[in-house]
Design an enzyme around this catalytic site. Structure first.
Site, PDB file in Angstrom:
ATOM      1  N   HIS A 252     -28.333 -29.045 -24.512  1.00  0.00           N
ATOM      2  CA  HIS A 252     -29.419 -29.912 -24.961  1.00  0.00           C
ATOM      3  C   HIS A 252     -28.984 -30.960 -25.968  1.00  0.00           C
ATOM      4  CE1 HIS A 252     -29.220 -27.232 -28.423  1.00  0.00           C
ATOM      5  NE2 HIS A 252     -29.878 -28.160 -29.098  1.00  0.00           N
TER       6      HIS A 252
HETATM    7  C1  UD1 Z   1     -33.743 -29.478 -32.227  1.00  0.00           C
HETATM    8  C2  UD1 Z   1     -32.755 -29.409 -33.385  1.00  0.00           C
HETATM    9  C3  UD1 Z   1     -31.460 -28.742 -32.927  1.00  0.00           C
HETATM   10  C4  UD1 Z   1     -31.722 -27.419 -32.235  1.00  0.00           C
HETATM   11  C5  UD1 Z   1     -32.731 -27.636 -31.109  1.00  0.00           C
HETATM   12  C6  UD1 Z   1     -33.044 -26.333 -30.387  1.00  0.00           C
HETATM   13  C7  UD1 Z   1     -32.848 -31.254 -35.031  1.00  0.00           C
HETATM   14  C8  UD1 Z   1     -32.164 -32.485 -35.484  1.00  0.00           C
HETATM   15  N1  UD1 Z   1     -32.397 -30.732 -33.868  1.00  0.00           N
HETATM   16  O1  UD1 Z   1     -33.213 -30.384 -31.262  1.00  0.00           O
HETATM   17  O2  UD1 Z   1     -30.643 -28.512 -34.068  1.00  0.00           O
HETATM   18  O3  UD1 Z   1     -30.507 -26.922 -31.710  1.00  0.00           O
HETATM   19  O4  UD1 Z   1     -33.926 -28.190 -31.676  1.00  0.00           O
HETATM   20  O5  UD1 Z   1     -34.017 -26.481 -29.419  1.00  0.00           O
HETATM   21  O6  UD1 Z   1     -33.727 -30.779 -35.708  1.00  0.00           O
HETATM   22  N2  UD1 Z   1     -39.804 -31.452 -26.968  1.00  0.00           N
HETATM   23  C9  UD1 Z   1     -40.762 -30.922 -26.166  1.00  0.00           C
HETATM   24  N3  UD1 Z   1     -41.380 -29.776 -26.564  1.00  0.00           N
HETATM   25  C10 UD1 Z   1     -41.074 -29.157 -27.721  1.00  0.00           C
HETATM   26  C11 UD1 Z   1     -40.079 -29.721 -28.540  1.00  0.00           C
HETATM   27  C12 UD1 Z   1     -39.446 -30.856 -28.150  1.00  0.00           C
HETATM   28  O7  UD1 Z   1     -41.090 -31.440 -25.104  1.00  0.00           O
HETATM   29  O8  UD1 Z   1     -41.673 -28.099 -28.037  1.00  0.00           O
HETATM   30  C13 UD1 Z   1     -39.116 -32.693 -26.541  1.00  0.00           C
HETATM   31  C14 UD1 Z   1     -39.568 -33.876 -27.374  1.00  0.00           C
HETATM   32  O9  UD1 Z   1     -40.231 -34.761 -26.560  1.00  0.00           O
HETATM   33  C15 UD1 Z   1     -38.311 -34.484 -27.934  1.00  0.00           C
HETATM   34  C16 UD1 Z   1     -37.173 -33.654 -27.384  1.00  0.00           C
HETATM   35  O10 UD1 Z   1     -37.731 -32.520 -26.736  1.00  0.00           O
HETATM   36  O11 UD1 Z   1     -38.150 -35.827 -27.584  1.00  0.00           O
HETATM   37  C17 UD1 Z   1     -36.261 -33.219 -28.475  1.00  0.00           C
HETATM   38  O12 UD1 Z   1     -36.961 -32.489 -29.512  1.00  0.00           O
HETATM   39  P1  UD1 Z   1     -36.460 -32.581 -31.042  1.00  0.00           P
HETATM   40  O13 UD1 Z   1     -37.237 -31.674 -31.903  1.00  0.00           O
HETATM   41  O14 UD1 Z   1     -36.392 -34.012 -31.438  1.00  0.00           O
HETATM   42  O15 UD1 Z   1     -34.959 -32.111 -31.038  1.00  0.00           O
HETATM   43  P2  UD1 Z   1     -34.167 -31.051 -30.147  1.00  0.00           P
HETATM   44  O16 UD1 Z   1     -33.272 -31.798 -29.236  1.00  0.00           O
HETATM   45  O17 UD1 Z   1     -35.074 -30.005 -29.572  1.00  0.00           O
END
Ligand code: UD1
Length: 371
Positions: free
Chosen positions: A207
């Site tokens: 991811h």
């Molecule tokens: C975050 C953490 C990372 C961790 C990962 C585990 C930071 C900088 N990164 O990354 O350290 O390893 O979580 O999962 O804090 N999204 C959904 N549903 C959700 C959450 C996110 O659809 O419940 C989508 C959002 O649209 C977003 C993308 O996933 O654009 C990424 O989510 P984000 O919280 O920005 O970071 P992660 O890549 O999940």
């Protein structure tokens, strides 16, 4: 005077696995605590199922920040958590943050600015790669936190090298392994998916922006996984970011072609642990999974240029392969033939780290006698 409650923060999926044992140990020691969910992860599959499976109590406070660019997401947590702390009657007794996600850093900053003490669980880890958002979060959180609770030997080394006084640092071990130890029996009782029941399989999680956001790199990854799938079935739960990128670049169908790569939504904790513990090999860019495979003795290839968890390489089962997917393919072949290191026990990865966290919090903040 009554003891003021602590604020324990969780924001994203890996945090939930870490706060579960800490909250349990606080309750066992009768230390009052509030759980604050920032809402960084909000999907049922990324958040709710972890609460129900790991028996994490309902959050006392939900900040509801959601997704967004790093600056905006961090700013929303900072603002909302500051408002929460400022509104606590009598003041917070201290803030406990875990790991390295945006919520960790934002809550630590909000707290110290209000003069509330902060403890960081899983302090001192460094990848020395400042292109990783998590590395910035680690460095900032450790710079401002009062009590640095370390999970592996490199944590102490890194903090010492940064000039942190030893009086702020304690080696407590790995709380994520507490959850693994607690859940392993229940996980192993779950059936494996029918597609992987009859032979060795490979478990994959990806991811990180560095692997999935750039279409060229993502296409290479898909080709690599298809080659691995010629040798063994592959199970690949898709993080929302990864699914979005695969769909956006038209690669999702290609990955699923032929049925050897089993694609799914993110798994709940126990289902994931079941699959990791039964795998012949794990391919990942997650931090936590490097630790879980090391504890379980399952070979792991880390598809990143570095790791902030070097003990998993030195004593565990992890090999960091960087961006060299030909090397990864060769090492995957060796692992599938059963030619891999087994690893050895790591100090403090014993299922009791959260108890040591609570001992340290009581000594530092609640006036319990030292040892
Ligand atoms: C975050 C953490 C990372 C961790 C990962 C585990 C930071 C900088 N990164 O990354 O350290 O390893 O979580 O999962 O804090 N999204 C959904 N549903 C959700 C959450 C996110 O659809 O419940 C989508 C959002 O649209 C977003 C993308 O996933 O654009 C990424 O989510 P984000 O919280 O920005 O970071 P992660 O890549 O999940």
């Amino acid at each position: 005077m009554p003891v003021r409650a602590l604020d324990v923060v969780a924001g994203a999926r890996p945090n939930f696995v870490k706060v579960a044992p800490v909250l349990r140990a606080l309750a066992a020691a009768s230390v009052p605590a509030r759980l604050v969910h920032t809402g960084q992860h909000y999907d049922v599959s990324m958040s709710d199922v972890f609460f129900s499976q790991l028996a994490i109590p309902e959050p006392d406070v939900h900040l509801g920040v959601g997704s967004g660019p790093h600056g905006a997401q961090t700013a929303r947590v900072l603002e909302a958590f500051e408002r929460h702390l400022a509104g606590v009657e009598g003041g917070s007794g201290g803030v406990v943050v875990v790991g390295d996600v945006n919520s960790t850093m934002a809550c630590a900053l909000a707290a110290v600015k209000l003069g509330v003490p902060v403890a960081h669980v899983e302090a001192g880890l460094r990848s020395f790669d400042r292109t990783m958002p998590e590395e910035i979060n680690r460095v900032v959180t450790d710079a401002v936190a009062d009590l640095l609770l370390v999970s592996e030997p490199a944590g102490e080394r890194n903090l010492r090298a940064e000039g942190v006084p030893p009086s702020r640092v304690r080696y407590v071990g790995n709380v994520m392994i507490d959850t693994l130890v607690h859940e392993l029996e229940a996980a192993r009782a779950l059936p494996l998916p029918a597609e992987v029941r009859d032979g060795p399989y490979v478990y994959v999680t990806l991811h990180r922006p560095s692997n999935v956001d750039e279409p060229g790199r993502l296409a290479e990854m898909v080709a690599f996984l298809r080659r691995v799938a010629e040798r063994a079935a592959v199970v690949f739960p898709l993080h929302p970011r990864t699914r979005a990128r695969l769909e956006g670049s038209g690669l999702l169908g290609r990955l699923g072609e032929g049925g050897r790569v089993l694609l799914s939504d993110p798994f709940a904790y126990r289902e994931s642990l079941r699959l990791i513990s039964g795998a012949r090999l794990v391919l990942t860019d997650s931090g936590g999974i490097q630790e879980e495979t090391s504890y379980l003795g399952v070979p792991c290839l880390t598809l990143r240029p570095n790791t902030e968890r070097p003990v998993t390489v030195e004593m565990g089962t992890n090999t960091v392969v960087g961006s060299d997917l030909l090397l990864a393919e060769r090492l995957a072949g060796e692992a599938l033939e059963g030619r891999s290191r087994r690893g050895q026990p790591i100090p403090g990865w014993d299922g009791r780290a959260a108890e040591r966290v609570v001992d340290e919090l009581r000594r530092a903040w609640l006036g319990a006698p030292g040892v």
